[in-house]
Write a protein that holds these residues in place. Structure first.
Motif, PDB file in Angstrom:
ATOM      1  N   LEU A 174      35.386  44.414  45.770  1.00 51.14           N
ATOM      2  CA  LEU A 174      34.987  45.278  44.572  1.00 51.14           C
ATOM      3  C   LEU A 174      35.258  44.797  43.423  1.00 51.14           C
ATOM      4  CD1 LEU A 174      37.144  48.394  46.002  1.00 51.14           C
ATOM      5  CD2 LEU A 174      34.663  48.162  46.594  1.00 51.14           C
ATOM      6  N   PRO A 175      34.240  45.300  42.262  1.00 53.36           N
ATOM      7  CA  PRO A 175      34.605  44.805  40.776  1.00 53.36           C
ATOM      8  C   PRO A 175      35.730  44.701  40.361  1.00 53.36           C
ATOM      9  CG  PRO A 175      33.253  46.595  40.984  1.00 53.36           C
ATOM     10  CD  PRO A 175      33.590  46.450  42.436  1.00 53.36           C
ATOM     11  N   PHE A 176      36.511  45.931  40.739  1.00 53.53           N
ATOM     12  CA  PHE A 176      37.683  46.034  39.821  1.00 53.53           C
ATOM     13  C   PHE A 176      39.194  45.796  40.957  1.00 53.53           C
ATOM     14  CE2 PHE A 176      35.934  49.887  41.837  1.00 53.53           C
ATOM     15  CZ  PHE A 176      36.915  50.124  42.834  1.00 53.53           C
ATOM     16  N   GLU A 182      48.281  40.922  40.110  1.00 52.89           N
ATOM     17  CA  GLU A 182      46.975  41.594  40.354  1.00 52.89           C
ATOM     18  C   GLU A 182      46.636  41.294  41.934  1.00 52.89           C
ATOM     19  OE1 GLU A 182      42.410  41.075  38.539  1.00 52.89           O
ATOM     20  OE2 GLU A 182      43.976  39.349  38.364  1.00 52.89           O
ATOM     21  N   ILE A 183      46.022  42.503  42.308  1.00 53.35           N
ATOM     22  CA  ILE A 183      45.669  42.659  43.676  1.00 53.35           C
ATOM     23  C   ILE A 183      44.179  42.962  43.957  1.00 53.35           C
ATOM     24  CG2 ILE A 183      46.291  43.881  45.968  1.00 53.35           C
ATOM     25  CD1 ILE A 183      48.955  44.416  45.015  1.00 53.35           C
ATOM     26  N   GLU A 184      43.498  42.292  44.946  1.00 52.35           N
ATOM     27  CA  GLU A 184      42.117  42.607  45.308  1.00 52.35           C
ATOM     28  C   GLU A 184      41.794  43.019  46.541  1.00 52.35           C
ATOM     29  OE1 GLU A 184      39.775  39.281  44.628  1.00 52.35           O
ATOM     30  OE2 GLU A 184      41.054  38.006  45.961  1.00 52.35           O
ATOM     31  N   VAL A 185      40.815  44.070  46.771  1.00 52.12           N
ATOM     32  CA  VAL A 185      40.163  44.206  47.953  1.00 52.12           C
ATOM     33  C   VAL A 185      39.380  43.111  48.705  1.00 52.12           C
ATOM     34  CG1 VAL A 185      38.900  45.881  49.451  1.00 52.12           C
ATOM     35  CG2 VAL A 185      40.327  46.660  47.365  1.00 52.12           C
ATOM     36  N   VAL A 186      39.614  42.802  49.709  1.00 51.82           N
ATOM     37  CA  VAL A 186      38.731  41.531  50.250  1.00 51.82           C
ATOM     38  C   VAL A 186      37.821  42.108  51.085  1.00 51.82           C
ATOM     39  CG1 VAL A 186      39.027  39.448  51.518  1.00 51.82           C
ATOM     40  CG2 VAL A 186      40.674  40.256  49.969  1.00 51.82           C
TER      41      VAL A 186
END
Length: 539
Positions: A69-71, A56-60
């Motif tokens: 972001l929530p997704f 899983e990868i997230e925007v920081v």
């Protein structure tokens, strides 16, 4: 009205096919990132396509270090943004939420795959364009401006970013948001600033400095060689870039302000085929830019060509204002025209502080609920009047002639006449400007009886006259008495786009005798490539 892409929130997710994934795996390498590892940071080159196999990868958020972001992105999704196509930089940090396995494909290899597998290309470009639209709609980016309304340098960056469809956030001085950013970046509260990420406060901000941070100006090797140099990033130049790339020519498009040219300042174009609900000039040309990048055409901006010369080996050398040079076997002149600077005292002093040459969302904010003056009787002036009437208290269109019949499309002039928020004043001109640091009023003179009156206003838009951008041509080619490029029969050439100098072609508004319409410019930029290809192949 159409925009640059689809709404990411409403899109039905279309995953890459098994054959697409197999192609990515064959062209790329598998990498593993432990939880908490950054896969990309703002300002780093977007030089690879990242497909997520597991994890899983997230925007920081670059200011807080928290999830932005929530997704998140998970297996079968891919990481990327539109800057990838042109070799630009990441605009937001990306971090592994948990141990993550990805396939990374180098940029050039990915562009090759996209050219060979159009179905995969369609999916990738649709998603990347939608992501950019989400950033623009949410005003979400690592570039942050403080004091746009108070500082000319900051305002210039806002205009540059807006016209180039670059996401940024803007906070008014004294607002809680501006204070929070100032504290995070350790700068004085109440100080205008241009900030990239958390750690870079741009001193003496210019579009060129911001372009370097975003990777827009394409770090050219000195004397780097191309098949064709396309000077000008308006509709004609971008269309030439699309077709040059599609035909396998190594092309570079050079633009000094914003891709879109003068057409990019049009808030709404309704008579361009294929867009029945209209589209802004900037969004139209941005779509073309994405097409051109997909085919491998490169863009360098903001870059102004100061001189063009012919070398002994027959190639051309273009020298930029920063003394950097590039070479091309052929040159397409697509520099278009610019609005003439009117002979009004103190006009230059108010440029950017009440006097404007474009009517976009940025300028619309400056004249909200105020009296607004527009000078001009062409389609651009009419489109500006319609657009600005949504935010201004009243729009006053000044036309020197007695009618709009010869200069403006009928559908547009009819709307102006019917709009109660717009007044058309024929036989009128602005004779004086008033104000200290900003425009405060203008004096309007009647050309019929010479009477004058002063109108309070904080915004005047100049959209009249067409001065060709041809000084940089260094006397290499023949021009007419107004500075437009002569082509075809006028110089004894065998192509309507060939100039008096073999290997140099001209298209769009800069060409003498051309039809000054977006569709005509796109057509000329498209068809000239066949002649360029013939010339390059023969050379």
């Amino acid at each position: 009205m159409e925009t640059i892409g689809r709404d990411l929130r409403e899109m039905q997710r279309v995953p890459l096919a098994a054959s697409h994934i197999a192609a990515l795996q064959a062209a790329g390498v598998e990498r593993h990132y432990p939880a908490g590892t950054f896969l990309a940071r703002a300002g780093e080159p977007a030089d690879r396509f990242v497909y997520v196999e597991a994890g899983e990868i997230e925007v920081v958020n670059p200011f807080t270090g928290e999830r932005h972001l929530p997704f998140t992105l998970g297996p079968t999704q891919f990481m990327g943004e539109i800057a990838f196509l042109n070799g630009g930089n990441w605009s937001m940090p990306m971090r592994a939420v948990r141990d993550t396995a990805v396939v990374e494909v180098p940029r050039l290899e990915m562009l090759r795959l996209m050219s060979e597998i159009p179905e995969m290309s369609d999916i990738v470009i649709t998603v990347l364009a939608a992501r950019r639209r989400r950033q623009l709609d949410a005003r979400d980016g690592t570039l942050v401006l403080l004091g746009e309304d108070d500082d000319r340098a900051v305002r210039r960056i806002a205009e540059f970013a807006s016209r180039n469809r670059l996401p940024y956030r803007s906070h008014a001085l004294g607002s809680p948001e501006a204070g929070a950013v100032a504290r995070t970046c350790a700068i004085a509260s109440g100080q205008p600033a241009v900030i990239f990420g958390r750690d870079i406060v741009v001193t003496d901000p210019t579009p060129d400095k911001v372009a370097q941070l975003l990777g827009l100006n394409y770090n050219l090797i000195d004397d780097e060689a191309f098949d064709v140099l396309i000077v000008g990033g308006g509709p004609a130049g971008v269309a030439a870039g699309v077709y040059a790339g599609a035909e396998g020519l190594r092309a570079l498009v050079v633009e000094d302000v914003a891709v879109g040219g003068q057409a990019g300042t049009s808030s709404r174009i309704e008579n361009y085929m294929g867009f029945p609900t209209g589209i802004s000039g900037a969004d139209l040309v941005w779509r073309g830019e994405v097409q051109a990048m997909k085919f491998g055409t490169r863009f360098a901006m903001p870059r102004r060509v100061a001189k063009l010369e012919r070398l002994e080996d027959g190639a051309f050398c273009a020298t930029f204002e920063n003394d950097q040079r590039v070479r091309g076997r052929a040159v397409i002149v697509a520099t278009g025209v610019q609005y003439r600077r009117l002979p009004i005292d103190r006009l230059e002093a108010f440029e950017g502080a009440g006097v404007y040459y474009a009517a976009t969302e940025i300028e619309a904010r400056y004249c909200r609920n105020a009296e607004t003056i527009i000078i001009g009787g062409g389609n651009s002036a009419g489109q500006a009047a319609m657009f600005l009437s949504r935010s201004a208290r009243h729009v006053r269109l000044l036309v020197r002639g007695p009618s709009l019949a010869a200069s403006m499309s009928r559908y547009l002039s009819s709307r102006l006449e019917a709009d109660p928020a717009i007044t058309i004043e024929y036989g009128s001109e602005v004779s004086l400007l008033h104000g200290d640091d900003r425009l405060e009023a203008v004096t309007i003179r009647s050309l019929v009886d010479g009477t004058v009156r002063t109108i309070a206003t904080c915004a005047m838009f100049v959209m009249v006259g067409a001065a060709p951008n041809t000084r940089w041509l260094s006397g290499l080619i023949a021009l007419d008495g107004h500075g437009f490029v002569l082509t075809g029969d006028a110089v004894g050439a065998d192509s309507p786009y060939a100039t008096s100098h073999p290997g140099i072609f001209a298209v769009g508004d800069v060409r003498a005798g051309s039809v000054k319409r977006v569709a005509a410019s796109v057509g000329e930029g498209s068809v000239v490539i066949s002649r360029v290809w013939d010339y390059v192949r023969a050379a």
